[in-house]
Design a protein around this motif. Sequence first.
Motif, mmCIF file in Angstrom:
data_model
loop_
_atom_site.group_PDB
_atom_site.id
_atom_site.type_symbol
_atom_site.label_atom_id
_atom_site.label_comp_id
_atom_site.label_asym_id
_atom_site.label_seq_id
_atom_site.Cartn_x
_atom_site.Cartn_y
_atom_site.Cartn_z
ATOM 1 N N HIS A 1 0.841 -1.209 0.000
ATOM 2 C CA HIS A 1 0.000 0.000 0.000
ATOM 3 C C HIS A 1 0.871 1.253 0.000
ATOM 4 O O HIS A 1 1.874 1.324 0.712
ATOM 5 N N ASP B 1 5.872 1.527 6.996
ATOM 6 C CA ASP B 1 4.475 1.144 6.735
ATOM 7 C C ASP B 1 3.875 2.043 5.676
ATOM 8 O O ASP B 1 3.290 3.062 6.011
ATOM 9 N N ASP B 2 3.958 1.733 4.382
ATOM 10 C CA ASP B 2 4.525 0.512 3.867
ATOM 11 C C ASP B 2 5.441 0.842 2.694
ATOM 12 O O ASP B 2 5.856 -0.017 1.940
ATOM 13 N N GLU C 1 -5.317 1.139 2.282
ATOM 14 C CA GLU C 1 -5.160 0.125 3.332
ATOM 15 C C GLU C 1 -5.371 0.729 4.710
ATOM 16 O O GLU C 1 -6.024 0.131 5.575
ATOM 17 N N GLU C 2 -4.839 1.920 4.911
ATOM 18 C CA GLU C 2 -4.917 2.531 6.247
ATOM 19 C C GLU C 2 -6.330 2.994 6.599
ATOM 20 O O GLU C 2 -6.576 3.416 7.724
ATOM 21 N N ASP D 1 4.568 -6.206 4.637
ATOM 22 C CA ASP D 1 3.926 -5.136 5.419
ATOM 23 C C ASP D 1 3.818 -5.573 6.875
ATOM 24 O O ASP D 1 2.911 -5.183 7.586
#
Length: 457
Positions: free
Chosen positions: A86, A119-120, A152-153, A179
């Motif tokens: 991501h 991340d990431d 993703e977050e 990740d």
Amino acid sequence: MLTEVLTTIDASRDQNLRDLIDFLKIPSVSTNPDHADDCRLCANFLASHLTKLGLRAEILPTGGHPVVLAKNTHLPTRPTVLVYGHYDVQPPEPLDQWLSPPFEPAVRDGAIFARGTCDDKGQVWCHVAALAAWQQQGGPPVNLTLLFEGEEEIGSRNLKSFVQKYKDQLTADVAVISDTNQFTRGLPAITYGLRGLVYMELALTGPSHDLHSGLYGGAVPNPANILCQILASLHNPDGSVNIPNFYDDVLPISPEERDAWKQLPWDESAFCKELGIPHGNGEAGYTSIERKWARPTLDINGLTAGYQGKGAKTVIPSLATAKVSMRLVPNQDPLKIAAAFEKAVRAKLPDNCKLETSLHSSSGPVLTPITTPAMQAAVKATQTGFNTQQVALMREGGSIPVVLLLKQQLNLDTLMVGFGLDDDRIHSPNEKFELDALHHGTRTCAALYHELSTLKP
Ligand code: BES
Ligand code: MN
Ligand code: MN
């Protein structure tokens, strides 16, 4: 050929770092609509870099931030590896706690500091740099499909419909995600389990407006008091979660796992020291590792009511809110748990208050098979990448929504080969990724493409 590729990687550490720095400068904060253009820029950056490396790269729209999908030339005789990562990052706040600004990457103490380093983006870069080295030797010996998302977050909200729509494009033999973390500095790990997540918000209203606490206090419901009582009742004295049916589907930790985890070089006092606490806490009868990796939890992540400004104000607030997340383990079902949580909360609600609930995101827990040829390939690649025989098999407490999606939608198992460290401060100020992790991670990815080439397509 792998030897040449690894030599190329060893020789291009500086260039790889410079390229990563350009990627890190883009503030691709997915949760903040003000950064939507930056997310698009970040997707463009990735796509154009991959195009320069000789891949076919596309930027595909979703209901939110775009996805970057890239492929090398696929041959039917080769296995196909789907690499997911991501490019979105968490908000950098609080800004005043950063030693160098979050989007001005800085190298110090053998690490690169910026939001998203570990991340990431840094871990995505391990794959990009590994691929770059392979391209100089005529390309990797596998079909690669790279899938980089920008949400993703925020729970990968649009990824399910994306995966359904592009199913044919995403067919693969195995998926790879970088990740996650190493077990500790010098002991790299393959992660075979993740916890899931249900994130809920509660809004409790009492009187229609804020009131003088002297004129009204004691005679009216105070939603702040009531919300605190309800939330406090959600744990038992032994640290377990007090919600009916919460543990119904929990897969117990197997005796084999308990034994294996006891062999890992876990340092409880270092764990506490790094966090500034005299000792940990949690569910009775479990170690810290067990609590983090394989037991479900409930935590308040945000709590608001009444006067938050400087000084004192005597007030009964009309509204109290809480953000509550639950980490889930196999085989808990996020939607079942969300319903059980809401039912338990409503059962404790006095009839002179009103409660509204909402679900922010949910992600299912996962366990991946550990005895597969793909897993053996991942162990071997990690040994090569890190120049060590020692590779840990572990679970992790965090969540990555795409893993269950790939299993359910494409019947794909994921290899989680990650290079972060526990003290990388992901989601916190001063996030870092160590230069050795970047280098060993890049080598591991390059070796992994080699090891996976013997899988049957
Ligand atoms: N990469 C993390 C999850 C992670 C970190 C797993 C380290 C294992 C080890 C991921 O970006 C993350 O933060 N996930 C969120 C998911 C949520 C927003 C749906 C999480 O776990 O809170
Ligand atoms: Mn992540
Ligand atoms: Mn994250």
